[in-house]
Design a protein around this motif. Structure first.
Motif, mmCIF file in Angstrom:
data_model
loop_
_atom_site.group_PDB
_atom_site.id
_atom_site.type_symbol
_atom_site.label_atom_id
_atom_site.label_comp_id
_atom_site.label_asym_id
_atom_site.label_seq_id
_atom_site.Cartn_x
_atom_site.Cartn_y
_atom_site.Cartn_z
ATOM 1 N N GLU A 231 39.436 72.156 48.225
ATOM 2 C CA GLU A 231 39.871 71.776 49.570
ATOM 3 C C GLU A 231 38.699 71.372 50.446
ATOM 4 O OE1 GLU A 231 42.023 73.781 53.501
ATOM 5 O OE2 GLU A 231 42.016 74.858 51.586
ATOM 6 N N VAL A 232 37.573 72.081 50.308
ATOM 7 C CA VAL A 232 36.408 71.801 51.161
ATOM 8 C C VAL A 232 35.875 70.404 50.898
ATOM 9 C CG1 VAL A 232 34.026 72.458 51.675
ATOM 10 C CG2 VAL A 232 35.778 74.230 51.407
ATOM 11 N N LEU A 237 35.025 64.804 52.438
ATOM 12 C CA LEU A 237 34.998 63.395 52.037
ATOM 13 C C LEU A 237 35.938 62.547 52.888
ATOM 14 C CD1 LEU A 237 34.884 63.550 48.126
ATOM 15 C CD2 LEU A 237 33.090 62.741 49.664
ATOM 16 N N SER A 238 37.128 63.047 53.158
ATOM 17 C CA SER A 238 38.088 62.283 53.952
ATOM 18 C C SER A 238 37.610 62.124 55.389
ATOM 19 C CB SER A 238 39.470 62.942 53.908
ATOM 20 O OG SER A 238 39.407 64.286 54.359
ATOM 21 N N ALA A 239 36.990 63.172 55.942
ATOM 22 C CA ALA A 239 36.453 63.073 57.301
ATOM 23 C C ALA A 239 35.288 62.091 57.345
ATOM 24 C CB ALA A 239 36.009 64.455 57.788
ATOM 25 N N LEU A 240 34.423 62.136 56.332
ATOM 26 C CA LEU A 240 33.294 61.221 56.279
ATOM 27 C C LEU A 240 33.762 59.779 56.082
ATOM 28 C CD1 LEU A 240 30.234 60.832 56.232
ATOM 29 C CD2 LEU A 240 30.290 61.258 53.766
ATOM 30 N N ALA A 241 34.794 59.584 55.262
ATOM 31 C CA ALA A 241 35.313 58.236 55.038
ATOM 32 C C ALA A 241 35.784 57.604 56.342
ATOM 33 C CB ALA A 241 36.458 58.281 54.028
ATOM 34 N N GLU A 242 36.423 58.397 57.193
ATOM 35 C CA GLU A 242 36.879 57.865 58.478
ATOM 36 C C GLU A 242 35.693 57.416 59.321
ATOM 37 O OE1 GLU A 242 39.973 59.156 61.969
ATOM 38 O OE2 GLU A 242 38.424 60.609 61.417
ATOM 39 N N LYS A 243 34.621 58.203 59.346
ATOM 40 C CA LYS A 243 33.439 57.839 60.133
ATOM 41 C C LYS A 243 32.759 56.594 59.573
ATOM 42 C CE LYS A 243 32.486 62.636 61.472
ATOM 43 N NZ LYS A 243 31.538 63.778 61.325
ATOM 44 N N VAL A 244 32.668 56.508 58.250
ATOM 45 C CA VAL A 244 32.014 55.362 57.606
ATOM 46 C C VAL A 244 32.777 54.075 57.894
ATOM 47 C CG1 VAL A 244 31.509 54.318 55.362
ATOM 48 C CG2 VAL A 244 30.848 56.686 55.815
ATOM 49 N N THR A 271 30.997 71.095 45.110
ATOM 50 C CA THR A 271 32.126 71.727 45.795
ATOM 51 C C THR A 271 32.141 71.379 47.279
ATOM 52 O OG1 THR A 271 30.821 73.732 46.145
ATOM 53 C CG2 THR A 271 32.218 73.654 44.174
ATOM 54 N N ALA A 272 31.057 70.750 47.740
ATOM 55 C CA ALA A 272 30.941 70.291 49.122
ATOM 56 C C ALA A 272 29.919 69.151 49.123
ATOM 57 C CB ALA A 272 30.494 71.421 50.044
#
Length: 310
Positions: A231-232, A237-244, A271-272
């Motif tokens: 989950e982490v 990754l999903s949060a970073l993808a939005e920023k990128v 794992t992170a």
């Protein structure tokens, strides 16, 4: 309409089983396209899952997926049908003796041609017809999902070929007449918006627009498509993808590239998000060197914020 009783919920579940998470609005539009027997036009930036929707619909509906990849210069010979001229020539050679016997005794060339009148029709029959994707979809005994992928890349003239197929589910071949659909295909057209589509094409379709998913939705996609991801890591990754994707990049990473990156990190035991490992595997996510530097800065900024967090 009560959400639990919404008719498209079953389709959403079947699509999830096929590995495609769909939002409620797109699920309803897809269901309506099926029920109303209307083509579905799906627009949006590259890499948001338009093509994969057709793949998932075919799997969920247990139908064959027939695909037509559009490009500049695409014509009816590649999209609809063409005549097998090599086969026609071969038959002409094999039937030379028959032709000779039919024309023997003809006093002139004109008379010989008269003797062969009607024989030419035999060479323009379904025996010599090569069915391309659109005609394959129409003549299939079982209904298929017909994907017309990146229709905006084809010339505007190609849309004229599509109009009869989409509106009347038939095609007119000069030598044979009108061929009507044996079953009702589900047409799915995708467009990345490289050119404006005609109103005539839009009028024949139900319309949907796909955007990049919110982080929570992309996290769910990662957890579905990358078995074993924690989950982490999926959340980061999903949060970073939005920023990128908010950066000024030559190529914005797609959902598929986020999935590739997640798989690469998972294989390496992550794992992170780790700065060194993320940089080493960034080729799965970013496809231009000029974009890499910008993304690495964003990763460092994200990790710095993470370290400062209590």
């Amino acid at each position: 309409m009560n959400q639990d009783g919404a008719p498209h919920i079953a389709l959403s579940r079947d699509l999830a089983d096929a590995g495609y998470l769909i939002d409620d609005r797109l699920a309803l539009t897809s269901w309506l396209a099926l029920v109303l027997e209307r083509p579905l036009l799906v627009e949006g930036p590259a890499g948001v899952g338009k093509t994969d929707l057709a793949r998932a619909l075919a799997q969920a509906l247990k139908r064959e997926l027939v695909r037509l990849q559009c490009y500049e210069g695409l014509d009816e010979a590649k999209a609809l049908y063409e005549w097998n001229y090599a086969k026609q020539m071969l038959y002409t050679q094999l039937l030379r003796q028959t032709v000779t016997s039919k024309t023997s005794g003809a006093p002139s060339l004109a008379d010989a041609i008269d003797h062969l009148a009607g024989a030419d029709a035999a060479f323009f029959s379904e025996r010599f017809l090569v069915a391309r994707p659109l005609l394959r979809a129409l003549t299939s005994e079982a209904p298929v999902v017909m994907l017309v992928d990146e229709v905006d890349r084809a010339d505007p003239e190609f849309e004229a070929i599509l109009l009869e197929v989409l509106a009347e589910r038939q095609v007119t071949i000069a030598e044979l007449g009108t061929i009507r659909a044996k079953s009702v295909p589900l047409f799915v057209l995708t467009s990345n918006g490289t050119r404006e589509l005609t109103d005539a094409l839009r009028r024949r379709c139900l319309h949907a627009f796909l955007e990049y998913p919110a982080p929570s939705r992309e996290q769910a996609i990662l957890e579905l498509r990358v078995p074993g991801i924690g989950e982490v890591l999926a959340r980061e990754l999903s949060a970073l993808a939005e920023k990128v994707r908010a950066l000024d990049l030559r190529k914005v990473p797609s959902i598929a590239e986020t999935i590739d990156w997640a798989r690469a990190l998972l294989v390496l035991g992550a794992t992170a998000i780790d700065s060194e490992l993320a940089s080493a595997t960034l080729g799965a996510f970013v496809k231009y060197e000029e974009d890499r530097a910008k993304v690495e800065v964003e990763i460092d900024r994200t990790l710095a914020i993470k370290r400062r967090a209590p």
